[in-house]
Write an enzyme that holds these catalytic residues in place. Structure first.
Site, PDB file in Angstrom:
ATOM      1  N   ARG A  92      -9.062   8.264  -0.977  1.00 25.20           N
ATOM      2  CA  ARG A  92     -10.050   8.731   0.006  1.00 25.20           C
ATOM      3  C   ARG A  92     -10.868   9.886  -0.550  1.00 25.20           C
ATOM      4  NH1 ARG A  92     -10.360   7.763   5.372  1.00 25.20           N
ATOM      5  NH2 ARG A  92      -8.934   6.204   6.211  1.00 25.20           N
TER       6      ARG A  92
ATOM      7  N   ASP B 270      -0.125   4.474  -0.004  1.00 27.87           N
ATOM      8  CA  ASP B 270      -0.818   5.694   0.437  1.00 27.87           C
ATOM      9  C   ASP B 270       0.112   6.680   1.133  1.00 27.87           C
ATOM     10  OD1 ASP B 270      -3.131   4.467  -0.401  1.00 27.87           O
ATOM     11  OD2 ASP B 270      -3.946   4.138   1.603  1.00 27.87           O
ATOM     12  N   HIS B 271       0.953   6.137   2.026  1.00 27.24           N
ATOM     13  CA  HIS B 271       1.696   7.062   2.885  1.00 27.24           C
ATOM     14  C   HIS B 271       2.981   7.580   2.259  1.00 27.24           C
ATOM     15  CE1 HIS B 271      -1.519   6.832   5.602  1.00 27.24           C
ATOM     16  NE2 HIS B 271      -1.441   5.508   5.628  1.00 27.24           N
TER      17      HIS B 271
ATOM     18  N   ARG C 189       4.303  18.528   2.226  1.00 24.12           N
ATOM     19  CA  ARG C 189       4.993  19.747   1.798  1.00 24.12           C
ATOM     20  C   ARG C 189       4.533  20.268   0.435  1.00 24.12           C
ATOM     21  NH1 ARG C 189      10.044  21.181   4.155  1.00 24.12           N
ATOM     22  NH2 ARG C 189       9.715  21.002   6.385  1.00 24.12           N
TER      23      ARG C 189
ATOM     24  N   ARG D  79      -6.642  12.898   1.041  1.00 24.77           N
ATOM     25  CA  ARG D  79      -5.584  13.310   1.963  1.00 24.77           C
ATOM     26  C   ARG D  79      -4.219  12.729   1.575  1.00 24.77           C
ATOM     27  NH1 ARG D  79      -7.371   9.970   7.354  1.00 24.77           N
ATOM     28  NH2 ARG D  79      -9.311  11.091   6.975  1.00 24.77           N
ATOM     29  N   HIS D  80      -4.236  11.603   0.854  1.00 20.92           N
ATOM     30  CA  HIS D  80      -2.928  11.076   0.389  1.00 20.92           C
ATOM     31  C   HIS D  80      -2.976  10.847  -1.122  1.00 20.92           C
ATOM     32  CE1 HIS D  80      -5.074   7.393   1.514  1.00 20.92           C
ATOM     33  NE2 HIS D  80      -4.814   7.535   2.805  1.00 20.92           N
TER      34      HIS D  80
ATOM     35  N   GLU E 122     -11.371  -8.852   2.395  1.00 19.13           N
ATOM     36  CA  GLU E 122     -10.140  -8.530   3.121  1.00 19.13           C
ATOM     37  C   GLU E 122     -10.518  -8.328   4.574  1.00 19.13           C
ATOM     38  OE1 GLU E 122      -7.385  -5.656   1.447  1.00 19.13           O
ATOM     39  OE2 GLU E 122      -6.747  -5.036   3.458  1.00 19.13           O
TER      40      GLU E 122
ATOM     41  N   GLU F 285      -8.559   0.864  -3.383  1.00 19.82           N
ATOM     42  CA  GLU F 285      -9.496   0.906  -2.257  1.00 19.82           C
ATOM     43  C   GLU F 285     -10.359   2.156  -2.386  1.00 19.82           C
ATOM     44  OE1 GLU F 285      -6.955  -1.364   1.182  1.00 19.82           O
ATOM     45  OE2 GLU F 285      -6.782   0.804   1.072  1.00 19.82           O
TER      46      GLU F 285
ATOM     47  N   HIS G  58      -4.264  -4.230   7.528  1.00 16.77           N
ATOM     48  CA  HIS G  58      -4.401  -3.009   8.327  1.00 16.77           C
ATOM     49  C   HIS G  58      -3.596  -3.135   9.628  1.00 16.77           C
ATOM     50  CE1 HIS G  58      -6.149   0.978   8.702  1.00 16.77           C
ATOM     51  NE2 HIS G  58      -5.896   0.803   9.991  1.00 16.77           N
ATOM     52  N   GLY G  59      -2.683  -2.207   9.778  1.00 14.44           N
ATOM     53  CA  GLY G  59      -1.883  -2.143  11.002  1.00 14.44           C
ATOM     54  C   GLY G  59      -0.840  -3.231  11.135  1.00 14.44           C
TER      55      GLY G  59
ATOM     56  N   HIS H 214      -5.418   3.768  -1.778  1.00 18.96           N
ATOM     57  CA  HIS H 214      -6.750   4.138  -1.280  1.00 18.96           C
ATOM     58  C   HIS H 214      -7.036   5.577  -1.690  1.00 18.96           C
ATOM     59  CE1 HIS H 214      -9.450   4.344   2.624  1.00 18.96           C
ATOM     60  NE2 HIS H 214     -10.085   4.734   1.546  1.00 18.96           N
TER      61      HIS H 214
ATOM     62  N   GLY I  65       0.974  -1.184   4.405  1.00 17.71           N
ATOM     63  CA  GLY I  65       1.478   0.083   3.902  1.00 17.71           C
ATOM     64  C   GLY I  65       2.269   0.881   4.899  1.00 17.71           C
TER      65      GLY I  65
ATOM     66  N   THR J 104      -8.701   3.905   8.719  1.00 18.04           N
ATOM     67  CA  THR J 104      -9.931   3.115   8.601  1.00 18.04           C
ATOM     68  C   THR J 104     -10.211   2.375   9.915  1.00 18.04           C
ATOM     69  OG1 THR J 104      -9.334   2.826   6.299  1.00 18.04           O
ATOM     70  CG2 THR J 104     -11.146   1.478   7.121  1.00 18.04           C
TER      71      THR J 104
ATOM     72  N   ASN K 102       0.851  -1.185   0.000  1.00 13.68           N
ATOM     73  CA  ASN K 102       0.000   0.000   0.000  1.00 13.68           C
ATOM     74  C   ASN K 102       0.894   1.245   0.000  1.00 13.68           C
ATOM     75  OD1 ASN K 102      -1.483   2.292   0.968  1.00 13.68           O
ATOM     76  ND2 ASN K 102      -3.109   0.901   1.609  1.00 13.68           N
TER      77      ASN K 102
HETATM   78  C1  DXP Z   1      -8.485   0.387   3.986  1.00 11.88           C
HETATM   79  C2  DXP Z   1      -7.224   0.339   4.724  1.00 11.88           C
HETATM   80  O1  DXP Z   1      -7.114  -0.287   5.729  1.00 11.88           O
HETATM   81  C3  DXP Z   1      -6.039   1.093   4.277  1.00 11.88           C
HETATM   82  O2  DXP Z   1      -6.008   1.439   2.963  1.00 11.88           O
HETATM   83  C4  DXP Z   1      -5.924   2.287   5.030  1.00 11.88           C
HETATM   84  O3  DXP Z   1      -7.158   2.943   4.908  1.00 11.88           O
HETATM   85  C5  DXP Z   1      -4.776   3.155   4.558  1.00 11.88           C
HETATM   86  O4  DXP Z   1      -5.157   4.445   4.453  1.00 11.88           O
HETATM   87  P1  DXP Z   1      -5.399   5.332   5.744  1.00 11.88           P
HETATM   88  O5  DXP Z   1      -4.135   5.312   6.556  1.00 11.88           O
HETATM   89  O6  DXP Z   1      -5.741   6.650   5.179  1.00 11.88           O
HETATM   90  O7  DXP Z   1      -6.537   4.745   6.513  1.00 11.88           O
HETATM   91  N1  LIG Z   2      -6.114  -2.558   3.510  1.00 10.70           N
HETATM   92  C1  LIG Z   2      -5.034  -2.362   4.409  1.00 10.70           C
HETATM   93  C2  LIG Z   2      -3.914  -1.679   3.739  1.00 10.70           C
HETATM   94  O1  LIG Z   2      -3.928  -1.532   2.538  1.00 10.70           O
HETATM   95  C3  LIG Z   2      -2.740  -1.200   4.493  1.00 10.70           C
HETATM   96  O2  LIG Z   2      -3.033  -0.694   5.754  1.00 10.70           O
HETATM   97  P1  LIG Z   2      -1.817  -0.167   6.651  1.00 10.70           P
HETATM   98  O3  LIG Z   2      -0.708  -1.190   6.615  1.00 10.70           O
HETATM   99  O4  LIG Z   2      -1.349   1.135   6.036  1.00 10.70           O
HETATM  100  O5  LIG Z   2      -2.413  -0.019   8.008  1.00 10.70           O
END
Ligand code: DXP
Ligand SMILES: NCC(=O)COP(=O)(O)O
Length: 257
Positions: A54, A18-19, A27, A58-59, A160, A79, A199-200, A52, A221, A110, A16
């Site tokens: 959103r 996203d971050h 920035r 935000r990302h 998932e 996502e 997640h996490g 994801h 992620g 999430t 993932n």
């Molecule tokens: C759906 C999920 O668990 C992840 O994609 C998570 O949402 C990552 O993005 P956020 O950190 O913005 O929640």
């Molecule tokens: N669906 C969970 C995901 O894509 C990654 O979540 P995280 O590792 O960023 O908490």
């Protein structure tokens, strides 16, 4: 060199990104580039690229999804919330996979699984629209037998399981949450579903989840982006994949490196 040469996918890693975008957006720069992160992750062993979009952007931004889609050698797992805007956007992109997730604008991340029972009609309509475009749909849900049955009933072939509660648990609660994920994965397989989880998850809690034979893919992620600060992005991905494969095969890390 690997001592073990598995013949098929042992367990897939969805990276993932996203971050990576969170860091960029902090920035307003153009770096770090999520496209580059996706392509390097693939080279480092990612089986899937997860992102994801959103509602508040935000990302990940729409332009990131558009840019990444044609460049991937693996699969895109997009996502998205169950809103008409997101479903229409996903249909225009046509990723291999769409994972429908719950969203609350104020949440830091999430917080729970999609309530398929409560939003049955909306989820079913979204699944149908996405499937009409040839997209495989996954539902991000809690490891709850009723939610899993509802996911199967709306026609989603993949679920998932949300591992957030497991990731935050300690002691007896941790064992309870792990058992809940194991039981949920079994129920999913019994319904004929492909079962993913995420997640996490991080480098010291992923092992027990990766060892669950009913789970086919983990989406991870935040922990990898964080580890990349010290280890480098490709190393962070490689390390996670190796830990997952070792846990699944029940061998030491040294045997899969
Ligand atoms: C759906 C999920 O668990 C992840 O994609 C998570 O949402 C990552 O993005 P956020 O950190 O913005 O929640
Ligand atoms: N669906 C969970 C995901 O894509 C990654 O979540 P995280 O590792 O960023 O908490």
């Amino acid at each position: 060199m690997s001592f073990l040469q598995p013949t098929g996918p042992v367990i897939d890693l969805g990276v993932n990104i996203d971050h990576v975008a969170t860091l960029r957006n902090a920035r307003g720069t153009v770096y770090p580039d999520p496209v580059r992160a996706a392509l390097l992750a693939e080279q480092a062993g990612a089986d899937v690229i997860t992102l994801h979009l959103r509602e508040d952007r935000r990302h990940i931004k729409d332009a990131d999804v558009v840019a990444i889609r044609p460049q991937l050698m693996t699969r895109m797992n997009l996502e998205a919330a169950v809103t008409q805007e997101m479903i229409d956007f996903a249909c225009s992109i046509r990723p291999q996979d769409v994972c429908l997730v719950p969203e609350r604008r104020e949440e830091v991340t999430t917080e729970g699984g999609l309530d398929v029972l409560r939003y049955y009609n909306e989820v079913e309509a979204a699944v149908k629209q996405l499937q009409a475009e040839g997209i495989r749909v996954s539902l991000f849900i809690d490891a709850d037998a009723q939610q899993i049955a509802a996911a199967a009933a709306v026609g989603a072939p993949v679920i998932e399981l949300h591992t957030g509660r497991y990731a935050e648990a300690h002691g007896a609660e941790l064992a309870f949450e792990l058992d809940r994920i194991k039981a949920g994965a079994r129920v999913g397989v019994e319904h004929g579903l492909k079962v993913n989880a995420g997640h996490g998850l991080h480098y010291t809690n992923v092992q027990a989840i990766a060892a669950i034979g009913d789970i086919g893919e983990l989406n991870i992620g935040h922990a990898m982006v964080a580890h990349a600060v010290f280890a480098g992005w490709e190393n962070a991905v490689r390390e996670m994949k190796a830990i997952m494969v070792a846990a699944r095969l029940g061998v030491s890390l040294a045997q899969v490196k």
